[in-house]
Write a protein that holds these residues in place. Structure first.
Motif, PDB file in Angstrom:
ATOM      1  N   PHE A 377       0.848  -1.207   0.000  1.00 50.27           N
ATOM      2  CA  PHE A 377       0.000   0.000   0.000  1.00 50.27           C
ATOM      3  C   PHE A 377       0.875   1.245   0.000  1.00 50.27           C
ATOM      4  N   GLN A 378       1.761   1.341  -0.973  1.00 49.81           N
ATOM      5  CA  GLN A 378       2.675   2.474  -1.019  1.00 49.81           C
ATOM      6  C   GLN A 378       2.746   3.072  -2.419  1.00 49.81           C
ATOM      7  N   PRO A 379       1.651   3.541  -2.966  1.00 48.14           N
ATOM      8  CA  PRO A 379       1.755   4.228  -4.257  1.00 48.14           C
ATOM      9  C   PRO A 379       2.352   5.613  -4.057  1.00 48.14           C
ATOM     10  N   ASP A 380       2.906   6.121  -5.105  1.00 46.86           N
ATOM     11  CA  ASP A 380       3.475   7.468  -5.046  1.00 46.86           C
ATOM     12  C   ASP A 380       2.347   8.488  -4.976  1.00 46.86           C
ATOM     13  N   PHE A 381       2.445   9.431  -4.058  1.00 48.72           N
ATOM     14  CA  PHE A 381       1.455  10.485  -3.884  1.00 48.72           C
ATOM     15  C   PHE A 381       2.014  11.741  -4.541  1.00 48.72           C
ATOM     16  N   ALA A 382       1.458  12.090  -5.706  1.00 46.78           N
ATOM     17  CA  ALA A 382       2.034  13.159  -6.518  1.00 46.78           C
ATOM     18  C   ALA A 382       1.358  14.510  -6.316  1.00 46.78           C
ATOM     19  N   LEU A 383       0.273  14.602  -5.530  1.00 42.53           N
ATOM     20  CA  LEU A 383      -0.420  15.877  -5.363  1.00 42.53           C
ATOM     21  C   LEU A 383       0.336  16.784  -4.412  1.00 42.53           C
ATOM     22  N   SER A 384       0.288  18.073  -4.727  1.00 43.44           N
ATOM     23  CA  SER A 384       0.889  19.059  -3.831  1.00 43.44           C
ATOM     24  C   SER A 384      -0.118  19.462  -2.752  1.00 43.44           C
ATOM     25  N   LEU A 385       0.380  20.210  -1.764  1.00 42.94           N
ATOM     26  CA  LEU A 385      -0.489  20.656  -0.679  1.00 42.94           C
ATOM     27  C   LEU A 385      -1.574  21.597  -1.190  1.00 42.94           C
ATOM     28  N   ARG A 386      -1.232  22.440  -2.150  1.00 42.74           N
ATOM     29  CA  ARG A 386      -2.240  23.364  -2.698  1.00 42.74           C
ATOM     30  C   ARG A 386      -3.330  22.603  -3.429  1.00 42.74           C
ATOM     31  N   ASP A 387      -2.952  21.566  -4.187  1.00 43.30           N
ATOM     32  CA  ASP A 387      -3.963  20.759  -4.876  1.00 43.30           C
ATOM     33  C   ASP A 387      -4.862  20.042  -3.877  1.00 43.30           C
ATOM     34  N   CYS A 388      -4.279  19.569  -2.792  1.00 42.12           N
ATOM     35  CA  CYS A 388      -5.077  18.884  -1.767  1.00 42.12           C
ATOM     36  C   CYS A 388      -6.071  19.847  -1.114  1.00 42.12           C
ATOM     37  N   LEU A 389      -5.633  21.074  -0.837  1.00 41.15           N
ATOM     38  CA  LEU A 389      -6.528  22.051  -0.237  1.00 41.15           C
ATOM     39  C   LEU A 389      -7.658  22.424  -1.184  1.00 41.15           C
ATOM     40  N   ALA A 390      -7.331  22.596  -2.466  1.00 40.27           N
ATOM     41  CA  ALA A 390      -8.374  22.943  -3.441  1.00 40.27           C
ATOM     42  C   ALA A 390      -9.393  21.813  -3.581  1.00 40.27           C
ATOM     43  N   GLU A 391      -8.908  20.573  -3.626  1.00 42.09           N
ATOM     44  CA  GLU A 391      -9.833  19.441  -3.728  1.00 42.09           C
ATOM     45  C   GLU A 391     -10.688  19.308  -2.472  1.00 42.09           C
ATOM     46  N   SER A 392     -10.110  19.638  -1.335  1.00 41.67           N
ATOM     47  CA  SER A 392     -10.882  19.590  -0.090  1.00 41.67           C
ATOM     48  C   SER A 392     -12.009  20.619  -0.100  1.00 41.67           C
ATOM     49  N   ARG A 393     -11.727  21.831  -0.564  1.00 39.51           N
ATOM     50  CA  ARG A 393     -12.761  22.861  -0.615  1.00 39.51           C
ATOM     51  C   ARG A 393     -13.884  22.492  -1.576  1.00 39.51           C
ATOM     52  N   ASN A 394     -13.569  21.727  -2.616  1.00 34.88           N
ATOM     53  CA  ASN A 394     -14.575  21.390  -3.620  1.00 34.88           C
ATOM     54  C   ASN A 394     -15.341  20.110  -3.307  1.00 34.88           C
ATOM     55  N   ASN A 395     -14.733  19.183  -2.564  1.00 37.16           N
ATOM     56  CA  ASN A 395     -15.312  17.849  -2.409  1.00 37.16           C
ATOM     57  C   ASN A 395     -15.823  17.534  -1.013  1.00 37.16           C
ATOM     58  N   ARG A 396     -15.362  18.230   0.010  1.00 39.39           N
ATOM     59  CA  ARG A 396     -15.738  17.821   1.365  1.00 39.39           C
ATOM     60  C   ARG A 396     -17.225  18.072   1.616  1.00 39.39           C
ATOM     61  N   PRO A 397     -17.961  17.042   2.040  1.00 40.28           N
ATOM     62  CA  PRO A 397     -19.400  17.233   2.289  1.00 40.28           C
ATOM     63  C   PRO A 397     -19.688  18.149   3.470  1.00 40.28           C
ATOM     64  N   ASP A 398     -18.831  18.134   4.502  1.00 41.47           N
ATOM     65  CA  ASP A 398     -19.120  18.972   5.667  1.00 41.47           C
ATOM     66  C   ASP A 398     -19.033  20.461   5.327  1.00 41.47           C
ATOM     67  N   LEU A 399     -18.120  20.825   4.400  1.00 44.32           N
ATOM     68  CA  LEU A 399     -18.084  22.221   3.959  1.00 44.32           C
ATOM     69  C   LEU A 399     -19.333  22.566   3.141  1.00 44.32           C
ATOM     70  N   PHE A 400     -19.758  21.624   2.322  1.00 47.49           N
ATOM     71  CA  PHE A 400     -21.008  21.842   1.576  1.00 47.49           C
ATOM     72  C   PHE A 400     -22.178  22.013   2.537  1.00 47.49           C
ATOM     73  N   ILE A 401     -22.194  21.212   3.600  1.00 49.63           N
ATOM     74  CA  ILE A 401     -23.255  21.314   4.608  1.00 49.63           C
ATOM     75  C   ILE A 401     -23.209  22.681   5.281  1.00 49.63           C
TER      76      ILE A 401
END
Length: 588
Positions: A377-401
């Motif tokens: 279970f060790q795939p390479d994680f290629a996303l940057s911190l900024r990409d992770c934050l942007a995806e969190s703002r767009n996908n997290r259900p609790d923020l949508f709530i």
């Protein structure tokens, strides 16, 4: 020929059984996804043999929290339909049946004709108006008064001593007659005035009688329209009605309520997705804990095997007198500690397995074996911190709530303002009435059988004053809106913190894996050299035990780094709002 026939028959039967098995697997019975996995993932011992994503799919299907959230979504959908129904007209119908029986009439008792005649005669005797012979009676009273005064004068005057010598007074008949005529004229004038008053009273009495006759006619008409005694007012009545009410304007209360219900449904759908994310994360963490315990068990089993070999070698050297017996005692102590740690790790594995089964919605005593190892279970994680934050703002259900909660609070403010607006509705009613009187004559006079009538009206109302309640409700809704906005900002900052912390832990664990793998290789090489030195009697037991301890510690650190890396990755996917994890890559 017989052998060929038997062999062909066996191959045919084998093909038939294979085909039946394929059909059975291709068309399973209608069951849950977990049942399919259970049927297809049994090993030789009868236990379930599942991978991580299979456990996640079973948990998303059978977990009670997910099912409860799905029911909440269905309930919110029903609330949307219920709020939309307020736009439509309301139709209701009903049936009423009643029976009225009067016990007492309530009318005054009627008098007999004799009593009426007596009362009429009594009224005539008690008439106080002026009579026709009033002037004659007044004249008689005047004459009687004059006679009385004359007699009293005669009685009061003393008798003379010598009546023969006293002369009687002279009698003047004209003077007396003139006085009587004056009294008669005075009586006639009074009679004339009395007659004039009587005529005026008679004219007033005629007017009163006319008004009384009009009132009597109205009263008689009223009495003719309704029953007047107990028997005639008793009746049986049935009423069937149909009412339709259509709201025209409600201060946009119905519209805001409908929009609020739709927002609530979107919130419950987001809550369902959030619950699915939590369940998937918890299942992955529990699965990784089971793998971690298995890796520690493998390391401890290898350690126990090495210590048992060391104990055998120490006993052999001690019997030959080549090594002191102290080496045997040290080997036994280390072996006992390793076995105790193995027991603890084995119990921890059982606990984590029960936790995993509970999250999957299955009994905790179900036999389960997890597939895979931590290093897979060790795939390479290629996303940057900024990409992770942007995806969190767009996908997290609790923020949508949180954002939808702000919109719901705004609708609540609009609903509070709607209390100041007028409301209007159009009402229509259709009634069918059937009344039957006990008295046939009344029933013939007033026919209420199968009486049908309808009404149509416009109702407008407005709340003018209720002690400041409406204003207070508006202020309360506004303060609630401000509170929810601040909570939304808090959720956004908390989500950013979770993403950043999981991202940093992930990269720190990744670096630790590289270092611990190198340390483990060096510790394994050092242990092999120490074992060779001990067997050739060059090295000591202490060196071998130290090498064994360093190797065990490096294996534990490697397992810990890999487990923390995968746990941090699962936390990061949850913080980003990802439900599906990318496919794993087997590392060599």
């Amino acid at each position: 020929m017989s052998k060929k026939y038997v062999s062909s028959l066996r191959s045919l039967s084998r093909h038939v059984l294979t085909g039946l098995l394929v059909i059975a697997l291709a068309f399973p019975p209608l069951s849950t996804l977990a049942g399919d996995f259970e049927n297809n993932a049994l090993d030789a011992s009868g236990a379930l043999f599942l991978e991580m994503e299979e456990c996640v799919q079973i948990g998303l299907t059978r977990n009670p929290r997910v099912k409860a959230a799905e029911h909440a979504v269905n309930r919110a959908g029903s609330e949307v339909h219920a709020s939309f129904a307020d736009f439509l007209p309301r139709v209701d119908t009903g049936f009423q049946a009643r029976r009225l029986r009067q016990v007492r009439s309530g009318q005054p008792p009627q008098e007999s004709e004799e009593n009426e005649d007596a009362a009429q005669n009594g009224e005539d005797d008690q008439y106080d108006g002026p009579a026709e012979g009033e002037g004659a009676r007044m004249l008689a009273r005047a004459l009687a008064k004059n006679n009385d005064s004359s007699s009293e004068t005669a009685n009061d005057s003393p008798l003379p001593e010598n009546p023969t010598t006293q002369e009687p007074p002279a009698f003047n008949p004209f003077e007396e007659l003139q006085q009587q005529l004056e009294q008669i004229n005075e009586g006639l004038n009074q009679q004339t005035q009395a007659l004039d008053g009587l005529n005026e009273n008679l004219s007033n009495l005629d007017e009163s009688l006319e008004e009384l006759n009009v009132k009597l006619d109205d009263l008689q008409e009223t009495l003719n329209r309704r029953p007047v005694d107990a028997d005639s007012t008793s009746f049986d009545e049935t009423v069937w009605y149909l009412r339709i009410s259509q709201p025209v304007f409600t201060g946009f209360t119905i519209t805001n309520t409908y929009l609020r219900s739709r927002l609530t449904r979107e919130i419950t759908e987001a809550e369902l997705e959030y619950v699915r994310l939590e369940v998937a994360r918890d299942i992955r963490l529990a699965f990784l804990n089971v793998l971690w315990a298995q890796e520690d068990m493998r390391s401890l089993e290898a350690r126990i095997t090495r210590l048992e070999a060391q104990l055998s070698a120490a006993e052999a050297f001690a019997r030959l007198g080549m090594k002191p017996y102290l080496d045997v005692l040290q080997a036994e102590v280390d072996l006992s500690e390793a076995r105790q740690e193995h027991t603890q790790v084995q119990n921890a594995r059982r606990v984590h397995t029960a936790r995993l089964l509970t999250l999957m919605g299955m009994p905790s005593d179900t036999p389960l074996e997890v597939a895979g190892r931590l290093e897979s279970f060790q795939p390479d994680f290629a996303l940057s911190l900024r990409d992770c934050l942007a995806e969190s703002r767009n996908n997290r259900p609790d923020l949508f709530i949180a954002h939808k909660a702000v919109e719901v609070a705004e609708k609540d403010v609009h609903l509070a303002w709607g209390r100041f607006s007028p409301t209007a509705s159009v009402d229509f009613a259709y009634n069918v009435q059937d009344r039957k009187y006990r008295d046939p004559e009344i029933g013939e006079r007033y026919d209420y059988s199968d009486r049908q009538y309808w009404t149509l009206g416009l109702n407008v109302s407005m709340n003018l004053f209720e002690g400041g309640r409406s204003k207070a409700m508006v202020m309360r809704a506004r303060h609630e809106l401000f509170r929810i906005r601040e909570e939304m900002l808090h959720h956004e900052m908390q989500a950013a913190y979770e993403v950043e912390s999981a991202y940093l832990v992930l990269h720190e664990a990744r670096q630790r894996i590289d270092s611990t793998v190198k340390v483990r290789a060096a510790a394994q090489e050092a242990y092999d050299m120490a074992l060779v030195r001990y067997r050739t009697e060059i090295g000591t037991q202490t060196e071998l035990l130290d090498a064994q301890e360093r190797l065990a510690r490096s294996e534990t650190n490697t397992n810990q780094a890999r487990a923390q890396y995968n746990r941090a990755r699962a936390q990061l996917y949850f913080a980003m709002g990802r439900l599906e994890s990318p496919p794993t890559q087997q590392t060599q």
